[in-house]
Design an enzyme around this catalytic site. Structure first.
Site, PDB file in Angstrom:
ATOM      1  N   SER A   1     -29.044  16.000   1.768  1.00  0.00           N
ATOM      2  CA  SER A   1     -29.210  14.549   1.747  1.00  0.00           C
ATOM      3  C   SER A   1     -27.844  13.877   1.770  1.00  0.00           C
ATOM      4  O   SER A   1     -26.859  14.453   1.298  1.00  0.00           O
ATOM      5  CB  SER A   1     -29.941  14.138   0.470  1.00  0.00           C
ATOM      6  OG  SER A   1     -29.922  12.739   0.302  1.00  0.00           O
TER       7      SER A   1
ATOM      8  N   LYS B   1     -28.330  18.079  -4.683  1.00  0.00           N
ATOM      9  CA  LYS B   1     -28.034  18.111  -3.251  1.00  0.00           C
ATOM     10  C   LYS B   1     -26.553  18.444  -3.011  1.00  0.00           C
ATOM     11  O   LYS B   1     -26.216  19.131  -2.049  1.00  0.00           O
ATOM     12  CB  LYS B   1     -28.423  16.789  -2.581  1.00  0.00           C
ATOM     13  CG  LYS B   1     -29.938  16.583  -2.507  1.00  0.00           C
ATOM     14  CD  LYS B   1     -30.648  17.682  -1.717  1.00  0.00           C
ATOM     15  CE  LYS B   1     -32.113  17.366  -1.494  1.00  0.00           C
ATOM     16  NZ  LYS B   1     -32.782  18.335  -0.618  1.00  0.00           N
TER      17      LYS B   1
ATOM     18  N   TYR C   1     -30.932  14.169  -8.587  1.00  0.00           N
ATOM     19  CA  TYR C   1     -31.146  14.428  -7.156  1.00  0.00           C
ATOM     20  C   TYR C   1     -29.811  14.605  -6.446  1.00  0.00           C
ATOM     21  O   TYR C   1     -29.603  15.587  -5.719  1.00  0.00           O
ATOM     22  CB  TYR C   1     -31.943  13.272  -6.544  1.00  0.00           C
ATOM     23  CG  TYR C   1     -32.235  13.459  -5.078  1.00  0.00           C
ATOM     24  CD1 TYR C   1     -33.283  14.271  -4.663  1.00  0.00           C
ATOM     25  CD2 TYR C   1     -31.465  12.814  -4.111  1.00  0.00           C
ATOM     26  CE1 TYR C   1     -33.559  14.445  -3.322  1.00  0.00           C
ATOM     27  CE2 TYR C   1     -31.737  12.986  -2.766  1.00  0.00           C
ATOM     28  CZ  TYR C   1     -32.773  13.804  -2.376  1.00  0.00           C
ATOM     29  OH  TYR C   1     -33.042  13.987  -1.036  1.00  0.00           O
TER      30      TYR C   1
END
Length: 150
Positions: A42, A59, A55
């Protein structure tokens, strides 16, 4: 870190890094020399977004794993890369980002003024899996409509 982050943080870790590591480790003995691995990361791995601490961290770990595997598997001619999109308009992505109050601030930083389509992730992944990218190893293809330059 907020105490309410505990389980969601562990879920992010389990899905975004631990699962990729375990699946890759399991499949490595079966991969032929010259194979290609593409991880789905991402833009959040390199840019911070409020409310996305776990998150983003997982990533970033995935991007690091991608580079490390590219180095370690290079002698077997196994290439390892990732695609790093912004929001992808899957059903979940569209549902989560359909509110202009939420999507507007992010879209304002994307010069193309839109989110990533699923087919664009498929196309980039297909390129990285193909022989057309035979000298691409350890890279992250940003699918973010220019967000990184804005």
């Amino acid at each position: 870190m907020p105490h309410s982050c505990h389980r969601p943080c562990l879920d992010h870790f389990d899905v975004n890094i631990k699962a990729v590591f375990n699946v890759t480790q399991s499949l490595l003995p079966r991969l032929r020399d010259g194979a290609s691995i593409v991880n789905v990361s991402s833009i959040a791995s390199t840019r911070s977004f409020g409310g996305h601490t776990a998150y983003s961290a997982t990533k970033a770990a995935l991007d690091s794993l991608t580079k490390s595997l590219a180095l370690e598997l290079g002698p077997r001619k196994i290439r390892v890369n990732s695609v790093n999109p912004t929001v992808v308009l899957t059903k979940m992505g569209a549902d989560n980002w359909s509110d202009p109050a939420k999507s507007g601030p992010l879209l304002a930083h994307i010069p193309l003024n839109r989110f990533c389509e699923v087919q664009e992730v498929v196309d980039a992944t297909g390129y990285l899996l193909s022989s057309k990218s035979s000298f691409v190893n350890g890279h992250h293809i940003l699918l973010e409509g220019g967000y990184a330059v804005s």
